[in-house]
Design an enzyme around this catalytic site. Structure first.
Site, PDB file in Angstrom:
ATOM      1  N   SER A 152      -9.023  -0.149 -11.568  1.00 20.55           N
ATOM      2  CA  SER A 152      -8.885   0.083 -12.984  1.00 20.55           C
ATOM      3  C   SER A 152      -8.074   1.747 -12.733  1.00 20.55           C
ATOM      4  CB  SER A 152     -10.234   0.733 -13.444  1.00 20.55           C
ATOM      5  OG  SER A 152     -11.001  -0.247 -13.589  1.00 20.55           O
ATOM      6  N   SER A 153      -6.970   1.563 -13.890  1.00 19.78           N
ATOM      7  CA  SER A 153      -6.147   2.678 -14.061  1.00 19.78           C
ATOM      8  C   SER A 153      -5.408   2.848 -12.757  1.00 19.78           C
ATOM      9  CB  SER A 153      -7.096   4.145 -14.376  1.00 19.78           C
ATOM     10  OG  SER A 153      -6.209   5.228 -14.581  1.00 19.78           O
ATOM     11  N   SER A 154      -5.470   4.222 -11.970  1.00 19.74           N
ATOM     12  CA  SER A 154      -4.731   4.222 -10.660  1.00 19.74           C
ATOM     13  C   SER A 154      -5.014   3.283  -9.946  1.00 19.74           C
ATOM     14  CB  SER A 154      -4.941   5.641 -10.346  1.00 19.74           C
ATOM     15  OG  SER A 154      -4.271   5.872  -8.833  1.00 19.74           O
ATOM     16  N   HIS A 295      -8.049   3.732 -22.777  1.00 19.72           N
ATOM     17  CA  HIS A 295      -7.784   3.785 -21.413  1.00 19.72           C
ATOM     18  C   HIS A 295      -9.243   4.317 -20.729  1.00 19.72           C
ATOM     19  CE1 HIS A 295      -5.228   3.999 -17.638  1.00 19.72           C
ATOM     20  NE2 HIS A 295      -6.014   4.984 -17.505  1.00 19.72           N
TER      21      HIS A 295
END
Length: 311
Positions: A152-154, A295
């Protein structure tokens, strides 16, 4: 003939040594049923932490899921992803091992920008994570055809930019990517590690499927083998990694797999749930766009299991 007592002594000594050796071998493996740190998994050029969850219900030749944490405000850690994601519970159900890498950087974002991490065997974060996978395959007699990656995300950026289809495509069979950017989008011309790229984050890096595919393929020059199938999630109101990154990411993997980005096979509204739309280009690529979601898109563990082939 040797006295019986001597023979018995030798046999007992041999059995004792064997038992000690067996116990020592087992002691080298992490305990089942809890998150454990592994420090001796091999070459670790950027000091990435390795944490592992081995289920009590371990399959005889288990699969492996690499679950890569997010990075906001220092809260993204291996332990946080272990407690905040469903993969450990799913491991008990399906018998696979979960590897939770830990970023070595302050703020706990991943290096998705340096030349080292964007190159196969380049000595970056991706290299360390790949070595975790090969260690686990060897130690647990894992099924190398059932190794998967998610984030997730980074962690999503690390999933598809470095560790997976772009840099180590030979290791992984499939991936799920929650709220990331295209492979190479965060590249730093100054070779900065753990660098933030505002132009990419704001969705301003826009190009063709062919160009994006060349970026991904350039991370492992000369590789002609299979690549992991991709399932890409993104939210329509993501203000951290703007939604244009969803379209650019789908362009990229459509180009990699040879699909016509402008002519998907199928578009399904309200799938897998209300206000989500699933676009399928072929067996190797799906995009899921979540209207009204920011996000990051919440993890869909059961759907991940289906994409990975466990369910």
């Amino acid at each position: 003939m040797a006295p019986f007592s001597f023979i018995l002594t030798v046999l007992l000594y041999a059995l004792t040594c064997s038992a000690r050796a067996l116990g020592h071998a087992h002691a080298l493996l992490p305990r089942a049923g809890s998150l454990e740190q592994v420090t001796d998994f091999g070459d670790n050029p950027t000091n990435v932490g390795m944490y592992i969850y081995v289920p009590n219900n371990l399959a005889s030749s288990p699969g492996i899921v690499v679950a890569i944490h997010y990075s906001p405000e220092g809260t993204g850690t291996a332990e946080a992803y272990y407690t905040g994601s469903p993969y450990a519970q799913l491991a008990e159900q399906y018998g696979f091992i979960v590897i939770y890498p830990q970023s070595p950087y302050e703020g706990t974002c991943w290096d998705v920008s340096s030349q080292e991490t964007l190159t196969h065997n380049g000595g970056g974060n991706s290299n360390s994570i790949a070595n975790m996978v090969t260690w686990a395959i060897s130690k647990y007699n894992a099924d190398s055809s059932k190794v998967f990656v998610t984030g997730s995300s980074s962690g999503a950026m690390m999933t598809h930019q470095n560790v997976m289809a772009a840099t180590y495509p030979e290791l992984f069979a499939a991936a799920t990517v929650y709220s990331g950017v295209p492979a190479g989008c965060f590249y730093s011309s100054s070779n900065q590690q753990d660098g933030w790229n505002s132009t990419c984050a704001q969705g301003q890096v826009i190009t063709t499927p062919e160009n994006w595919a060349n970026v991904a393929k350039g991370m492992y020059p000369g590789y002609n083998g299979t690549r992991p199938k991709m399932q890409i999630y993104h939210g329509s109101v993501d203000t951290t990694l703007l939604p244009q990154n969803y379209y650019e990411t789908c362009k990229q993997w459509a180009g990699v797999f040879g699909y016509n980005y402008d002519s998907p096979q199928q578009v399904q509204d309200n799938t897998p749930q209300s206000n989500y739309a699933t676009t399928t280009w072929g067996d190797d690529l799906q995009g899921i766009f979540a209207t009204g979601v920011g996000h990051t898109v919440p993890i869909r563990g059961d759907d991940d299991m289906a994409w990975f082939g466990f369910a």
